[in-house]
Design an enzyme around this catalytic site. Structure first.
Site, PDB file in Angstrom:
ATOM      1  N   GLU A 161     -29.108  33.592 -45.507  1.00 12.12           N
ATOM      2  CA  GLU A 161     -28.940  34.248 -45.683  1.00 12.12           C
ATOM      3  C   GLU A 161     -27.006  34.592 -45.875  1.00 12.12           C
ATOM      4  O   GLU A 161     -26.532  34.618 -45.853  1.00 12.12           O
ATOM      5  CB  GLU A 161     -27.949  34.528 -44.081  1.00 12.12           C
ATOM      6  CG  GLU A 161     -29.317  35.792 -43.204  1.00 12.12           C
ATOM      7  CD  GLU A 161     -28.974  36.449 -41.626  1.00 12.12           C
ATOM      8  OE1 GLU A 161     -27.383  35.677 -41.456  1.00 12.12           O
ATOM      9  OE2 GLU A 161     -29.899  36.586 -40.882  1.00 12.12           O
ATOM     10  N   ASN A 202     -33.787  31.599 -47.214  1.00 11.27           N
ATOM     11  CA  ASN A 202     -34.465  33.115 -46.047  1.00 11.27           C
ATOM     12  C   ASN A 202     -33.545  34.295 -46.079  1.00 11.27           C
ATOM     13  O   ASN A 202     -32.159  33.276 -45.654  1.00 11.27           O
ATOM     14  CB  ASN A 202     -34.726  32.000 -44.408  1.00 11.27           C
ATOM     15  CG  ASN A 202     -35.073  32.803 -43.781  1.00 11.27           C
ATOM     16  OD1 ASN A 202     -36.272  33.135 -43.140  1.00 11.27           O
ATOM     17  ND2 ASN A 202     -34.537  32.949 -42.382  1.00 11.27           N
ATOM     18  N   HIS A 238     -36.308  41.713 -40.592  1.00 13.92           N
ATOM     19  CA  HIS A 238     -36.063  43.063 -39.779  1.00 13.92           C
ATOM     20  C   HIS A 238     -36.372  44.187 -39.922  1.00 13.92           C
ATOM     21  O   HIS A 238     -35.574  44.570 -40.573  1.00 13.92           O
ATOM     22  CB  HIS A 238     -34.472  42.364 -39.139  1.00 13.92           C
ATOM     23  CG  HIS A 238     -34.857  40.701 -38.538  1.00 13.92           C
ATOM     24  ND1 HIS A 238     -35.341  40.376 -37.668  1.00 13.92           N
ATOM     25  CD2 HIS A 238     -34.242  39.796 -38.787  1.00 13.92           C
ATOM     26  CE1 HIS A 238     -35.074  39.442 -37.350  1.00 13.92           C
ATOM     27  NE2 HIS A 238     -34.774  38.725 -37.779  1.00 13.92           N
ATOM     28  N   GLU A 266     -39.132  36.506 -39.465  1.00 10.86           N
ATOM     29  CA  GLU A 266     -38.670  36.373 -38.479  1.00 10.86           C
ATOM     30  C   GLU A 266     -39.027  38.577 -38.423  1.00 10.86           C
ATOM     31  O   GLU A 266     -38.709  39.220 -37.527  1.00 10.86           O
ATOM     32  CB  GLU A 266     -37.351  36.978 -38.550  1.00 10.86           C
ATOM     33  CG  GLU A 266     -36.652  34.940 -38.732  1.00 10.86           C
ATOM     34  CD  GLU A 266     -34.880  35.286 -39.005  1.00 10.86           C
ATOM     35  OE1 GLU A 266     -34.533  35.991 -38.596  1.00 10.86           O
ATOM     36  OE2 GLU A 266     -34.303  34.479 -39.301  1.00 10.86           O
ATOM     37  N   ASP A 268     -40.215  42.093 -37.121  1.00 10.48           N
ATOM     38  CA  ASP A 268     -39.817  42.633 -35.559  1.00 10.48           C
ATOM     39  C   ASP A 268     -40.003  44.117 -36.454  1.00 10.48           C
ATOM     40  O   ASP A 268     -39.286  44.055 -37.154  1.00 10.48           O
ATOM     41  CB  ASP A 268     -38.604  42.305 -34.477  1.00 10.48           C
ATOM     42  CG  ASP A 268     -37.117  42.154 -34.693  1.00 10.48           C
ATOM     43  OD1 ASP A 268     -36.903  42.916 -36.118  1.00 10.48           O
ATOM     44  OD2 ASP A 268     -36.715  41.427 -34.601  1.00 10.48           O
TER      45      ASP A 268
HETATM   46  C1  XIL Z   1     -30.456  35.949 -34.134  1.00  9.71           C
HETATM   47  C2  XIL Z   1     -31.167  34.910 -32.346  1.00  9.71           C
HETATM   48  O1  XIL Z   1     -32.649  35.761 -32.172  1.00  9.71           O
HETATM   49  C3  XIL Z   1     -30.215  35.345 -31.418  1.00  9.71           C
HETATM   50  O2  XIL Z   1     -30.878  34.704 -29.515  1.00  9.71           O
HETATM   51  C4  XIL Z   1     -29.258  34.879 -31.618  1.00  9.71           C
HETATM   52  O3  XIL Z   1     -28.244  35.618 -30.196  1.00  9.71           O
HETATM   53  C5  XIL Z   1     -28.536  35.452 -32.434  1.00  9.71           C
HETATM   54  O4  XIL Z   1     -29.103  35.039 -33.119  1.00  9.71           O
HETATM   55  N1  XIL Z   1     -31.433  36.102 -38.846  1.00  9.71           N
HETATM   56  C6  XIL Z   1     -31.493  34.755 -38.589  1.00  9.71           C
HETATM   57  C7  XIL Z   1     -31.893  34.659 -36.637  1.00  9.71           C
HETATM   58  O5  XIL Z   1     -31.790  33.737 -38.920  1.00  9.71           O
HETATM   59  O6  XIL Z   1     -31.546  33.123 -36.201  1.00  9.71           O
HETATM   60  C8  XIL Z   1     -30.729  35.534 -35.759  1.00  9.71           C
HETATM   61  O7  XIL Z   1     -31.688  34.782 -34.937  1.00  9.71           O
HETATM   62  C9  XIL Z   1     -31.242  37.365 -35.734  1.00  9.71           C
HETATM   63  C10 XIL Z   1     -31.668  37.062 -37.296  1.00  9.71           C
END
Ligand code: XIL
Length: 451
Positions: A161, A202, A238, A266, A268
């Site tokens: 990020e 990422n 996400h 990641e 979802d």
């Molecule tokens: C999230 C985890 O899933 C949670 O359990 C934690 O509280 C916060 O982080 N982007 C990312 C991940 O790169 O590491 C994050 O994971 C979600 C957003």
């Protein structure tokens, strides 16, 4: 070399019998016939992954994580704040557990993440550091963590990020203290610590072509030109229901054309709660579209979901009022989204029989004279506003106490009605209730009828 799905299944069943682990009986044909996502992925040259929580890797969660996925990403366990909560004091327990589990199941591990603005230990974020000190801290961190798992991590999210939405660099401990070269240096140190791990940058909101993904594109182009080690980009994905970017595949392709691998790291897809059949159908289409975009580009090498079950997702706590973002519901029932992934990977349309609600009965633990049972009621192509689950015990068992349902027993016949708060089972959804029981001699699994 891992075993075939069939021998994995028999090993699983054999294990269940010998160690007395979860036993299940389902009133309708089992879904074991569905080819696991990992095998469908292999046939398409894709690694299919999930983020996991180490402490949950047992029982049904562990069975599904091991059987369905060919890659694991520790959801939190490898973040700086997890591995070095106090300066110089390391805690590798959960990270080790996940890596060991992955190796035992023939899975890759994606290391996540080395350099980030979030989830850092407070000793680091609260400290005052000169640029030289910060450089040493970061280099040591990367050496230590990447070195510890050298040869065991397929890919590292080295930098996480780094960008703002407008494509400028995010103001962080690293950028503010070290300037933009923190990125090139981190990659170089990671390469030195494990020359065989693929190194990624990422980020989120970089799935479509936009200002942020343009900035990522420009960064990785220039890193490659300068000879800085960079192997891939991670598109977190996400996403919000119905909002898969139209340029997703085009964007993957342009990174691939730079000679980089792309991973969807990641995935979802969240919706406003409660879920319903329409939203779950849209979610299936969205998961299918994302998977298809990856399938269409050879260098899209990995598709990872950020938690495979709604009971292990960050969404509900992070986005109030939203959830149901993963491919399995909280009772480990595959949702339409699961079949969206599976179909895009070439799996048959083996959605559970529609127009039906079914019950799955399992014994979750058993001791000398007692046991705990769990019943999941799930619907597909049908819905319930109230329900009753009935069965006949075959060996004199009795229900002694139930929760999330009201159970009565007359002779061998058991009848459990929903509690006031869980009578609704939406199309594509499920609810569960539990009970304690008594047994002697044997404890065979009954067949449960839902009405
Ligand atoms: C999230 C985890 O899933 C949670 O359990 C934690 O509280 C916060 O982080 N982007 C990312 C991940 O790169 O590491 C994050 O994971 C979600 C957003």
């Amino acid at each position: 070399m891992r075993s075939s799905p069939r021998s994995r299944l028999s090993a699983l069943l054999a294990g269940a019998v010998t160690v007395g682990a979860l036993l299940t009986a389902t009133a309708t044909p089992a879904q074991a016939a569905d080819t696991p996502l990992r095998d469908l992925g292999t046939a398409k040259g894709k690694v299919i992954g999930t983020a996991v929580t180490g402490s949950k890797l047992t029982g049904t969660y562990g069975d599904l994580a091991g059987a369905q996925f060919s890659s694991l990403t520790p959801g939190n366990a490898m973040k700086w704040g997890s591995v070095e909560p106090t300066q110089g004091t390391f805690n590798w327990a959960e990270a080790d557990q996940i890596v060991n589990f992955a190796e035992a199941h023939g899975q890759q591990v994606r290391g996540h993440t080395l350099v980030w603005h979030s989830q850092n230990p407070s000793w680091l974020t609260n400290g005052t550091w000169t640029p030289a000190q910060l450089t040493t801290l970061l280099q040591n961190h990367i050496n230590t963590e990447v070195g510890r798992y050298k040869g065991r991590i397929a890919a590292w999210d080295v930098v996480n990020e780094p960008f703002n939405e407008d494509g400028t660099y995010r103001s962080t401990l690293w950028y503010n203290g070290l300037g933009v070269d923190y990125i090139a240096n981190a990659l170089t140190w990671a390469r030195a610590a494990d020359p065989n791990a693929k190194l990624y940058i990422n980020d989120y909101n970089v799935e479509g072509v936009n200002a942020k993904s343009n900035a990522l594109y420009n960064l990785v182009s220039s890193l490659k030109q300068r000879g800085v080690p960079i192997d891939g980009v991670g598109l977190q994905a996400h996403l919000i229901l119905g909002q898969v970017p139209a340029t997703f595949q085009q964007n993957i392709q342009r990174f691939a054309d730079l000679g980089l691998d792309v991973a969807i790291t990641e995935l979802d897809i969240r919706m406003n709660l409660p879920s319903d059949a329409t939203k779950l159908a849209q979610q299936k289409a969205d998961y299918k579209a994302v998977t298809a975009a990856c399938v269409a580009v050879a260098r899209c090498v990995n598709l990872t979901v950020w938690g495979f079950t709604d009971s292990d997702s960050w969404v509900e706590s992070t986005f109030p009022g939203q959830g149901a973002a993963t491919p399995y519901d909280a009772n480990y029932q595959p949702k339409p989204a699961y079949y969206g992934i599976s179909e895009a990977l070439g799996g048959g349309t083996t959605t559970p029989p529609t127009g039906a609600c079914k019950a799955t009965y399992s014994v979750t633990s058993q001791w000398n004279t007692g046991f705990t049972g769990n019943v999941v009621i799930s619907c597909s192509g049908a819905a319930l506003s109230s329900w009753r689950a009935t069965w006949t015990f075959g060996a004199g068992q009795t229900v002694t106490q139930a929760w999330n349902a009201t159970c009565t027993q007359s002779g061998a016949a058991v009848s459990c009605a929903n509690a006031t708060y869980n009578g609704t089972v939406p199309d594509g959804g499920s609810v569960s209730f539990g009970f304690n029981g008594a047994w002697s001699g044997s404890n065979p699994l009954p067949t449960v009828t839902v009405s």
